[in-house]
Design a protein around this motif. Structure first.
Motif, PDB file in Angstrom:
ATOM      1  N   THR A  57       0.828  -1.205   0.000  1.00 19.28           N
ATOM      2  CA  THR A  57       0.000   0.000   0.000  1.00 19.28           C
ATOM      3  C   THR A  57       0.860   1.251   0.000  1.00 19.28           C
ATOM      4  O   THR A  57       0.606   2.202  -0.753  1.00 19.28           O
ATOM      5  N   VAL A  58       1.908   1.271   0.833  1.00 16.87           N
ATOM      6  CA  VAL A  58       2.794   2.435   0.895  1.00 16.87           C
ATOM      7  C   VAL A  58       3.498   2.641  -0.444  1.00 16.87           C
ATOM      8  O   VAL A  58       3.561   3.765  -0.961  1.00 16.87           O
ATOM      9  N   VAL A  59       4.029   1.566  -1.012  1.00 17.13           N
ATOM     10  CA  VAL A  59       4.729   1.675  -2.295  1.00 17.13           C
ATOM     11  C   VAL A  59       3.782   2.183  -3.388  1.00 17.13           C
ATOM     12  O   VAL A  59       4.148   3.042  -4.204  1.00 17.13           O
ATOM     13  N   HIS A  60       2.570   1.648  -3.409  1.00 16.62           N
ATOM     14  CA  HIS A  60       1.596   2.083  -4.422  1.00 16.62           C
ATOM     15  C   HIS A  60       1.297   3.572  -4.281  1.00 16.62           C
ATOM     16  O   HIS A  60       1.267   4.310  -5.294  1.00 16.62           O
ATOM     17  N   GLU A  61       1.083   4.045  -3.050  1.00 19.12           N
ATOM     18  CA  GLU A  61       0.763   5.458  -2.839  1.00 19.12           C
ATOM     19  C   GLU A  61       1.937   6.349  -3.243  1.00 19.12           C
ATOM     20  O   GLU A  61       1.753   7.388  -3.885  1.00 19.12           O
ATOM     21  N   LEU A  97      -3.068   3.683   7.748  1.00 16.64           N
ATOM     22  CA  LEU A  97      -1.736   4.027   8.232  1.00 16.64           C
ATOM     23  C   LEU A  97      -0.846   4.490   7.088  1.00 16.64           C
ATOM     24  O   LEU A  97      -0.060   5.438   7.239  1.00 16.64           O
ATOM     25  N   ALA A  98      -0.955   3.839   5.929  1.00 19.18           N
ATOM     26  CA  ALA A  98      -0.158   4.245   4.763  1.00 19.18           C
ATOM     27  C   ALA A  98      -0.495   5.672   4.352  1.00 19.18           C
ATOM     28  O   ALA A  98       0.407   6.461   4.026  1.00 19.18           O
ATOM     29  N   ASP A  99      -1.768   6.018   4.372  1.00 15.04           N
ATOM     30  CA  ASP A  99      -2.171   7.383   4.012  1.00 15.04           C
ATOM     31  C   ASP A  99      -1.558   8.397   4.971  1.00 15.04           C
ATOM     32  O   ASP A  99      -1.105   9.475   4.554  1.00 15.04           O
ATOM     33  N   ASP A 100      -1.553   8.072   6.278  1.00  5.71           N
ATOM     34  CA  ASP A 100      -0.944   8.976   7.255  1.00  5.71           C
ATOM     35  C   ASP A 100       0.534   9.181   6.948  1.00  5.71           C
ATOM     36  O   ASP A 100       1.043  10.306   7.001  1.00  5.71           O
ATOM     37  N   ALA A 101       1.234   8.091   6.633  1.00  7.67           N
ATOM     38  CA  ALA A 101       2.666   8.180   6.361  1.00  7.67           C
ATOM     39  C   ALA A 101       2.947   8.987   5.101  1.00  7.67           C
ATOM     40  O   ALA A 101       3.848   9.839   5.081  1.00  7.67           O
ATOM     41  N   VAL A 102       2.186   8.729   4.048  1.00  9.94           N
ATOM     42  CA  VAL A 102       2.415   9.448   2.793  1.00  9.94           C
ATOM     43  C   VAL A 102       2.075  10.924   2.950  1.00  9.94           C
ATOM     44  O   VAL A 102       2.785  11.797   2.422  1.00  9.94           O
ATOM     45  N   ARG A 103       1.020  11.245   3.696  1.00  6.43           N
ATOM     46  CA  ARG A 103       0.703  12.659   3.948  1.00  6.43           C
ATOM     47  C   ARG A 103       1.845  13.336   4.691  1.00  6.43           C
ATOM     48  O   ARG A 103       2.175  14.504   4.425  1.00  6.43           O
ATOM     49  N   GLY A 162      12.724   1.227  -4.437  1.00  4.45           N
ATOM     50  CA  GLY A 162      12.571   0.114  -3.496  1.00  4.45           C
ATOM     51  C   GLY A 162      11.152  -0.416  -3.496  1.00  4.45           C
ATOM     52  O   GLY A 162      10.276   0.101  -4.183  1.00  4.45           O
ATOM     53  N   PRO A 163      10.984  -1.467  -2.676  1.00  3.02           N
ATOM     54  CA  PRO A 163      11.974  -2.112  -1.810  1.00  3.02           C
ATOM     55  C   PRO A 163      12.795  -3.197  -2.509  1.00  3.02           C
ATOM     56  O   PRO A 163      13.695  -3.750  -1.890  1.00  3.02           O
ATOM     57  N   GLY A 164      12.471  -3.532  -3.771  1.00  3.81           N
ATOM     58  CA  GLY A 164      13.225  -4.575  -4.442  1.00  3.81           C
ATOM     59  C   GLY A 164      14.690  -4.205  -4.595  1.00  3.81           C
ATOM     60  O   GLY A 164      15.023  -3.118  -5.066  1.00  3.81           O
ATOM     61  N   GLY A 165      15.566  -5.085  -4.170  1.00  3.72           N
ATOM     62  CA  GLY A 165      16.999  -4.841  -4.277  1.00  3.72           C
ATOM     63  C   GLY A 165      17.572  -3.943  -3.208  1.00  3.72           C
ATOM     64  O   GLY A 165      18.759  -3.622  -3.242  1.00  3.72           O
TER      65      GLY A 165
END
Length: 293
Positions: free
Chosen positions: A167-171, A267-273, A186-189
């Motif tokens: 979810t975080v990566v997508h946002e 939670l992902a929305d909070d982090a991205v904001r 990221g997170p690949g590699g």
């Protein structure tokens, strides 16, 4: 507070509660805005169920003082709170012993002596040169290419929270697709890391301004989803007080967290904001410098 929790957690949480009462008992959503972090992490800091990170404790204290119009006291009081947190952290580490080494971990016993034998000097030189060449090639292959965006965000692999990571990566990637100044990697590699020092090192290796990672913490019937946002000196050189790890987390019953996409999205929305707010502050300062403001 839960009386079953260790005394150092309850004492530190009690001090945070006392400060909030002194400053007019502001709502946690208000404190979250003033501290630039999740209001849930501030609420948890005063709950006494675990010792908050220093970044969360600092945000709590700073937000309370700002709400009460006591900004002039921040520089004087923060060192006192830092000492109190460090004392509690020492007791926290003693209360939480290091986990046993995983099965199959290498032995720490000293190697047995090996019988020496003479090697021709030429052979020794060839072997040394070959090893040095291999070491140099390995170091070169491990060095990541530096990120080149104006705002570089590095996603470090999450621990036991794949849905939250997706979810975080997508946002972040959706935001990057709309805003050409933002680069996401990221997170690949990317090498996994948990501690703030390791996250800062990774951010430096990739030339990232912000590093984001997450994890799942389980305790009985309660599960806590955690996102750590590490701000580097590259992004906040003029405000070193905010440099470091900022924690956002959400605690719910296990059956609510398990497989619940909405919880991860919240939670992902909070982090991205939060990350967007940091980038907006950086853009504003750059604009002021260009106009001489």
């Amino acid at each position: 507070m839960d009386a079953a929790q260790p005394a150092h957690r309850r004492e530190f949480a009690g001090r945070l509660r006392d400060l909030r009462r002194e400053c007019g008992q502001p709502a946690y959503r208000v404190l979250g805005t003033l501290a630039h972090c999740s209001y849930t992490s501030l609420s948890e800091a005063a709950a006494g169920r675990r010792l908050p990170s220093w970044e969360t404790a600092r945000g709590y204290v700073t937000a309370c003082l700002r709400h009460a119009g006591r900004q002039a006291e921040i520089d004087r009081l923060l060192p006192q709170w830092r000492r109190a947190w460090e004392q509690a952290d020492v007791r926290e580490r003693a209360h939480r012993p290091e986990p046993p080494p995983p099965a199959g971990a290498p032995s720490l016993e000293p190697p047995r002596p090996v019988a020496s034998w003479r090697r021709p000097a030429a052979v020794v030189l060839v072997v040394v040169a070959l090893l040095a060449s291999l070491a140099g090639a390995a170091a070169t292959s491990r060095a990541p290419a530096p990120m080149t965006g104006r705002h570089n965000i590095l996603v470090v692999p999450f621990q036991d929270a794949p849905a939250l990571q997706r979810t975080v990566v997508h946002e972040l990637e959706s935001w990057s697709a709309r805003d050409g100044t933002v680069a996401v990697r990221g997170p690949g590699g990317v090498e996994p890391a948990r501690r703030e020092a390791a996250l800062r090192r990774l951010a430096g290796e990739h030339r990232a301004d912000i590093a984001v990672t997450g994890r799942l913490h389980t305790s009985g019937d309660s599960w806590t989803l955690v996102i750590d946002v590490v701000l580097t000196h590259r992004v906040l050189s003029e405000t070193p007080g905010f440099v470091g790890s900022h924690e956002l987390h959400l605690t719910e019953p296990a059956d609510v967290v398990r497989g619940n996409v909405e919880v991860s999205r919240q939670l992902a929305d909070d982090a991205v904001r939060y990350v967007k707010a940091v980038v907006a502050v950086r853009e504003s300062r750059a604009a002021q410098e260009q106009t001489g403001g």
